[in-house]
Write an enzyme that holds these catalytic residues in place. Structure first.
Site, PDB file in Angstrom:
ATOM      1  N   LYS A   1       0.801  -1.217   0.000  1.00  7.54           N
ATOM      2  CA  LYS A   1       0.000   0.000   0.000  1.00  7.54           C
ATOM      3  C   LYS A   1       0.839   1.274   0.000  1.00  7.54           C
ATOM      4  CE  LYS A   1      -4.047  -2.007   0.104  1.00  7.54           C
ATOM      5  NZ  LYS A   1      -4.972  -1.903  -1.050  1.00  7.54           N
TER       6      LYS A   1
ATOM      7  N   SER B   1      -3.235 -12.210   4.005  1.00  6.29           N
ATOM      8  CA  SER B   1      -3.646 -12.084   2.605  1.00  6.29           C
ATOM      9  C   SER B   1      -2.607 -12.705   1.673  1.00  6.29           C
ATOM     10  CB  SER B   1      -3.887 -10.621   2.239  1.00  6.29           C
ATOM     11  OG  SER B   1      -2.720  -9.843   2.397  1.00  6.29           O
TER      12      SER B   1
END
Length: 283
Positions: free
Chosen positions: A22, A247
């Site tokens: 991110k 994830s």
């Protein structure tokens, strides 16, 4: 790029400044806002997040002298919350799994206070960051190689905002036109499969909506159970020395399932989205 096996390679985004993928879209969004004047010196940035994007914005705010307000569902990991606080961000928590509520509160607070709304779930700059950075790095690594690893047959990625999928999928297809794009979502929140959003533990994906994802770009959706993703993440640490988040475990497991079902002649690429030390309290 880390070779997991002969068919599977994983792009290790754990080496970014805050340890997650991110940092890419967060940097692009803030750089763009500074350039076009929508974010002025000393201003306040605000975002709704499941964690990693919030950490990225908190880092950038600390680095550049902004105030940062982060809105997050309360069921995200304690490590995420502590990291935000250490970067100096103000944390507001909403009900568990309530991303729609977090987004609505972000929009309201930004409108009332005149804060900069990062809008990760709807900002095209999110996609641009992966098109110009992440995808080009994959192409540079594999395009034109003569060692048998030059053909990318499938991209497998979990989706939170959808920025990684939409930034990388179409860009990689310009080099490998027949490439498949597999989206990974939590089995407990199968929105892309046509189901309803639900609580799950694969933090960072399955945030309750398709957001930036255009389903025409998706060849297939694979659903992974939370406990299976956690188990695969633990195995990656113990068997490969790769300590990554939940994830990433889901991505690897989905990629392995796709390889087993399709027996590809080329390689499959996926992502190790963040470091595992953000999940001690839940993994």
């Amino acid at each position: 790029m880390i070779k997991i096996n002969d068919k599977l390679w994983a792009k290790a985004e754990v080496f970014n400044p805050t340890g997650s993928i991110k940092d890419r879209p967060a940097s692009y969004i803030i750089n763009d806002a500074e350039k076009n004047g929508t974010l002025l010196p000393g201003g306040t940035i605000c975002e709704a997040t499941s964690g990693n994007m919030g950490v990225s914005f908190a880092w950038l705010a600390a680095e550049r002298g902004y105030r940062c307000v982060i809105i997050m569902p309360s069921n995200m990991s304690m490590e995420r919350k502590k990291t935000l606080e250490l970067y100096g961000a103000e944390l507001i928590e909403v009900d568990p799994g309530d991303f729609d509520g977090a987004i609505a509160l972000r929009d309201e607070m930004c409108e009332i206070n005149g804060w900069f709304n990062c809008n990760q779930f709807g900002n095209p700059i999110n996609i641009e960051s992966h098109k110009e950075g992440t995808a080009k790095e994959i192409i540079k690594r594999f395009h034109g190689l003569n060692d048998g690893n030059g053909y990318v047959e499938c991209l497998v990625t979990g989706t939170g905002t959808g920025g990684t999928l939409m930034g990388c999928g179409p860009q990689l297809k310009t080099v490998w036109p027949g490439m498949k794009v597999v989206a990974v979502e939590p089995d407990e929140s199968p929105v892309m499969s046509g189901g309803e959003p639900g609580l799950h533990g694969i933090q960072g994906i399955g945030d309750g909506s398709k957001f930036l994802v255009e389903m025409k770009e998706v060849s297939e959706v694979l659903r992974i159970k939370t406990e299976d993703a956690k188990s695969r993440a633990r195995q990656l640490a113990k068997e490969h020395g790769i300590f990554v988040g939940i994830s990433a475990g889901a991505n690897i497991l989905a990629a392995e399932k796709w390889i087993e079902d399709n027996n590809p002649t080329g390689i499959v690429v996926t992502f190790l989205c963040d470091r595992g030390d953000r999940y001690f309290s839940c993994i």
